[in-house]
Design an enzyme around this catalytic site. Structure first.
Site, mmCIF file in Angstrom:
data_model
loop_
_atom_site.group_PDB
_atom_site.id
_atom_site.type_symbol
_atom_site.label_atom_id
_atom_site.label_comp_id
_atom_site.label_asym_id
_atom_site.label_seq_id
_atom_site.Cartn_x
_atom_site.Cartn_y
_atom_site.Cartn_z
ATOM 1 N N ASN A 114 32.295 43.421 38.708
ATOM 2 C CA ASN A 114 31.264 42.773 37.902
ATOM 3 C C ASN A 114 31.720 41.443 37.328
ATOM 4 O O ASN A 114 30.903 40.547 37.116
ATOM 5 C CB ASN A 114 30.850 43.710 36.763
ATOM 6 N N ARG A 139 35.238 39.929 38.129
ATOM 7 C CA ARG A 139 36.226 39.206 38.916
ATOM 8 C C ARG A 139 36.286 39.730 40.341
ATOM 9 O O ARG A 139 35.798 40.826 40.632
ATOM 10 C CB ARG A 139 37.621 39.350 38.299
ATOM 11 N N ASP A 141 33.486 50.678 44.378
ATOM 12 C CA ASP A 141 34.747 50.516 43.654
ATOM 13 C C ASP A 141 35.315 51.872 43.254
ATOM 14 O O ASP A 141 36.528 52.120 43.371
ATOM 15 C CB ASP A 141 34.557 49.611 42.433
#
Length: 240
Positions: A9, A11, A99
């Site tokens: 969100n 990097r 992720d």
């Protein structure tokens, strides 16, 4: 040589692996993702690019554009029912955040036994993995920064706190920071108590992992960039 990219969100984390070890890792904010254009020049031997992206389709296109001639090498990974030794127990496996999926795969490859896999970034995710690699489910809660901003934005008198943790806070900034850290640690410890088996471990990764870990009263291990480790395992699995 493999380039792994974890587009979160806030990097984009990256790592270059030569098949034996990580040669380099780094991170750039989305606002400066053009800096990724330096990677093909620095690492011309890369032959595969693995991408995990939760920042939306537009971000994926910008990343591909930044990589220039490597565009055709990019493989955007999606969550599935089974990969990297992990079985996905989500009701709709494809809806599990990539992720989280990559972090579970990375953790399972690196640490034996039942695991609580915590990703502490913009959001904090707390996922349960049994010793056979079955993902049993998990929680999502606001990360430290989101909690602090919510209190500052949605209340009339509370500041964006810049305090420190204190078991018995005696000023407002310390009270807010202590409450946020205790909430993060408390959620993790409650989930840990539900781990199957008696030899469980909490594995933490992400930008806020160390800050939360120091307040835990359960066994834990810090591992940098777990999603990159998962992406690497997926790349190795698909090349066999």
């Amino acid at each position: 040589m493999i380039l792994c990219l974890d587009s979160g969100n806030s990097r984009i984390k990256w790592g270059v692996h030569d098949g034996t070890l990580w040669l380099a890792q780094g991170a750039v904010p989305h606002a400066r993702l053009g800096e990724l254009a330096q990677l093909p020049t620095r690492w011309p031997e890369v032959s595969r690019v693995m991408l995990a992206n939760v920042a939306g389709e537009a971000a994926a296109h910008r990343i591909e554009d930044a990589l220039g001639g490597w565009r055709e090498l990019v493989q955007e990974v999606k969550s599935s029912e089974f990969a990297g030794g992990v079985r996905n127990g989500y009701r709709q496996p494809e809806r599990l955040g990539i992720d989280r999926w990559c972090a579970l795969i990375g953790a399972h490859a690196m640490v034996a036994g039942p695991l609580l896999v915590v990703m502490a970034g913009t959001a904090t995710t707390v996922d349960t993995l049994d010793d056979e690699g079955a993902f049993l489910g998990g929680m999502i809660l606001p990360g430290i920064g989101l909690m602090l901003r919510a209190l500052a934005r949605e209340t009339a008198a509370l500041p964006f706190a810049n305090g420190k943790h204190d078991p018995l806070p005696r000023c407002t900034d310390d009270a807010i920071v202590s409450g946020v850290l205790e909430a993060q640690a408390g959620a993790i410890e409650r989930a840990f108590r539900r781990l199957p088996g008696s030899n469980g471990l909490c594995v933490l990764s992400g930008g806020n992992a160390a800050r939360i870990a120091e307040h835990l009263s359960i066994p834990y291990q810090l591992i940098d960039n777990l999603p990159l480790e998962g992406l690497l395992r997926l790349a190795q699995e698909s090349s066999v």
